[in-house]
Design a protein around this motif. Structure first.
Motif, PDB file in Angstrom:
ATOM      1  N   SER A   1       4.417  -2.222   9.067  1.00 11.94           N
ATOM      2  CA  SER A   1       4.753  -2.879   7.801  1.00 11.94           C
ATOM      3  C   SER A   1       6.091  -3.592   7.880  1.00 11.94           C
ATOM      4  O   SER A   1       7.019  -3.132   8.549  1.00 11.94           O
ATOM      5  CB  SER A   1       4.812  -1.825   6.675  1.00 11.94           C
ATOM      6  OG  SER A   1       5.372  -2.375   5.497  1.00 11.94           O
TER       7      SER A   1
ATOM      8  N   VAL B   1      -5.205   5.482   4.656  1.00  9.80           N
ATOM      9  CA  VAL B   1      -4.738   4.232   5.265  1.00  9.80           C
ATOM     10  C   VAL B   1      -5.909   3.303   5.554  1.00  9.80           C
ATOM     11  O   VAL B   1      -5.819   2.081   5.365  1.00  9.80           O
ATOM     12  CB  VAL B   1      -3.923   4.522   6.538  1.00  9.80           C
ATOM     13  CG1 VAL B   1      -3.607   3.225   7.290  1.00  9.80           C
ATOM     14  CG2 VAL B   1      -2.626   5.254   6.190  1.00  9.80           C
TER      15      VAL B   1
ATOM     16  N   ASP C   1      -8.735   3.148   3.910  1.00 14.83           N
ATOM     17  CA  ASP C   1      -9.224   2.595   2.648  1.00 14.83           C
ATOM     18  C   ASP C   1      -8.245   1.609   2.030  1.00 14.83           C
ATOM     19  O   ASP C   1      -8.651   0.617   1.404  1.00 14.83           O
ATOM     20  CB  ASP C   1      -9.507   3.728   1.653  1.00 14.83           C
ATOM     21  CG  ASP C   1     -10.706   4.584   2.060  1.00 14.83           C
ATOM     22  OD1 ASP C   1     -11.510   4.102   2.891  1.00 14.83           O
ATOM     23  OD2 ASP C   1     -10.824   5.718   1.565  1.00 14.83           O
ATOM     24  N   LEU C   2      -6.959   1.866   2.191  1.00 14.97           N
ATOM     25  CA  LEU C   2      -5.948   0.960   1.658  1.00 14.97           C
ATOM     26  C   LEU C   2      -5.830  -0.310   2.494  1.00 14.97           C
ATOM     27  O   LEU C   2      -5.430  -1.361   1.991  1.00 14.97           O
ATOM     28  CB  LEU C   2      -4.578   1.651   1.614  1.00 14.97           C
ATOM     29  CG  LEU C   2      -4.372   2.766   0.592  1.00 14.97           C
ATOM     30  CD1 LEU C   2      -3.042   3.478   0.858  1.00 14.97           C
ATOM     31  CD2 LEU C   2      -4.403   2.215  -0.832  1.00 14.97           C
TER      32      LEU C   2
ATOM     33  N   LYS D   1       0.856  -1.184   0.000  1.00 11.58           N
ATOM     34  CA  LYS D   1       0.000   0.000   0.000  1.00 11.58           C
ATOM     35  C   LYS D   1       0.894   1.238   0.000  1.00 11.58           C
ATOM     36  O   LYS D   1       1.798   1.351   0.836  1.00 11.58           O
ATOM     37  CB  LYS D   1      -0.896   0.047   1.238  1.00 11.58           C
ATOM     38  CG  LYS D   1      -1.326  -1.322   1.765  1.00 11.58           C
ATOM     39  CD  LYS D   1      -2.335  -2.006   0.891  1.00 11.58           C
ATOM     40  CE  LYS D   1      -2.836  -3.291   1.571  1.00 11.58           C
ATOM     41  NZ  LYS D   1      -3.829  -4.011   0.760  1.00 11.58           N
TER      42      LYS D   1
ATOM     43  N   LEU E   1      -0.328   0.708   5.349  1.00  9.66           N
ATOM     44  CA  LEU E   1       0.592   1.558   4.600  1.00  9.66           C
ATOM     45  C   LEU E   1       1.999   0.964   4.653  1.00  9.66           C
ATOM     46  O   LEU E   1       2.498   0.611   5.726  1.00  9.66           O
ATOM     47  CB  LEU E   1       0.610   2.972   5.185  1.00  9.66           C
ATOM     48  CG  LEU E   1       1.427   4.000   4.408  1.00  9.66           C
ATOM     49  CD1 LEU E   1       0.828   4.224   3.014  1.00  9.66           C
ATOM     50  CD2 LEU E   1       1.499   5.323   5.165  1.00  9.66           C
ATOM     51  N   ASP E   2       2.604   0.862   3.488  1.00 10.12           N
ATOM     52  CA  ASP E   2       3.968   0.346   3.379  1.00 10.12           C
ATOM     53  C   ASP E   2       4.948   1.371   2.822  1.00 10.12           C
ATOM     54  O   ASP E   2       6.129   1.357   3.176  1.00 10.12           O
ATOM     55  CB  ASP E   2       3.998  -0.890   2.462  1.00 10.12           C
ATOM     56  CG  ASP E   2       3.054  -1.972   2.917  1.00 10.12           C
ATOM     57  OD1 ASP E   2       3.381  -2.653   3.913  1.00 10.12           O
ATOM     58  OD2 ASP E   2       1.974  -2.124   2.293  1.00 10.12           O
TER      59      ASP E   2
ATOM     60  N   ALA F   1       1.110  -2.156  -6.607  1.00  9.50           N
ATOM     61  CA  ALA F   1       0.696  -1.514  -5.363  1.00  9.50           C
ATOM     62  C   ALA F   1      -0.720  -0.972  -5.447  1.00  9.50           C
ATOM     63  O   ALA F   1      -1.208  -0.636  -6.529  1.00  9.50           O
ATOM     64  CB  ALA F   1       1.649  -0.369  -5.016  1.00  9.50           C
ATOM     65  N   GLN F   2      -1.372  -0.883  -4.302  1.00 12.60           N
ATOM     66  CA  GLN F   2      -2.576  -0.078  -4.160  1.00 12.60           C
ATOM     67  C   GLN F   2      -2.101   1.314  -3.765  1.00 12.60           C
ATOM     68  O   GLN F   2      -1.324   1.454  -2.805  1.00 12.60           O
ATOM     69  CB  GLN F   2      -3.500  -0.646  -3.089  1.00 12.60           C
ATOM     70  CG  GLN F   2      -4.150  -1.966  -3.458  1.00 12.60           C
ATOM     71  CD  GLN F   2      -5.020  -2.469  -2.318  1.00 12.60           C
ATOM     72  OE1 GLN F   2      -4.628  -3.341  -1.553  1.00 12.60           O
ATOM     73  NE2 GLN F   2      -6.211  -1.885  -2.191  1.00 12.60           N
TER      74      GLN F   2
END
Length: 251
Positions: free
Chosen positions: A122, A68, A70-71, A8, A74-75, A31-32
């Protein structure tokens, strides 16, 4: 490539220029991707779009939290939002110095501060800051802009040291002059736009402006899990401007 599968990413200033090229490349590689921008109305799926002003901490925190959520995590954070400035130290007043510093430096701090709690969760956490060749080379008529990018370069190194033991890598890209809408607007204000473009092209050893896609490729390299041993690095994407000293043509 699919090195970002399942990851993400969040890209600030992602509606145009380097940010847009980066967001689209990360998405193409699996990725998203969420984009934060003052005006994200041009952003299309599969990118997710959120309105945010990096000079407003509440706006940043709200947008990052929504992205974050919605994803689903987070990465990768690409801290790209920024503005330009022209002139010597005499040409901009205090208000303009504070305005550009607030966007280009403190804006990155606000976004990183909001993102860090999520990045810590992450196993492939990475931050890439958009810096500039102006941080390492003295460019004429760029005093204010160069000062902000010098700060971004130092900030990148400090963040890399602070967060390496948390498993968060922090790097920056140092583009030369990139063919973006901002540069287009700058050229349009010149007395002789064609001559100004030629001068910008000539100062880069490749003889041309850098493309947004080329900078995006460097960002993706630094953000990728394949670059897991790379942190505290500034990657120049400047057509050789930083390190090459060519003889005049014909000599």
């Amino acid at each position: 490539m699919s090195d970002f599968d399942g990851l993400k990413a969040l890209v600030t200033g992602g509606a145009s220029g380097i940010g847009r090229a980066t967001a689209e490349l990360l998405a193409a590689r699996g990725a998203q991707v969420a984009v934060l921008d003052l005006d994200p109305s041009s952003v299309e799926k599969p990118l997710l779009a959120y309105s945010a002003d990096v000079t407003d901490d509440a706006s940043v925190r709200t947008a990052v939290a929504a992205a974050v959520a919605d994803l689903g995590g987070l990465d990768v954070l690409v801290n790209n939002a920024g503005i330009g400035a022209h002139g010597t130290v005499e040409d901009n007043d205090d208000a303009e110095w504070h305005r550009v510093m607030d966007v280009n430096v403190v804006g990155m701090v606000r976004v990183a501060r909001a993102a860090l709690p999520h990045l810590r969760a992450s196993s492939h956490a990475a931050i890439v800051n958009t810096c500039s060749i102006a941080a390492t080379a003295g460019l004429p008529q760029r005093a204010l802009y160069s000062a902000t990018k010098g700060a971004v370069y130092s900030l990148t190194l400090a963040m890399a040291a602070d967060h390496v033991r948390e498993g968060i890598r922090v790097n920056c890209v140092n583009p030369g002059t990139v063919d973006t809408p901002w540069v287009g607007r700058l050229l349009s204000k010149a007395t002789d736009p064609a001559a100004e473009r030629a001068a910008l092209e000539a100062r880069q050893p490749t003889g041309r402006l850098v493309s947004a896609a080329e900078v995006a490729g460097a960002v993706a390299y630094l953000a990728s899990p394949l670059s897991g041993a790379t942190t505290g690095t500034a990657l120049a994407v400047d057509g050789g401007m930083q390190g090459l000293r060519l003889r005049p043509v014909g000599q």
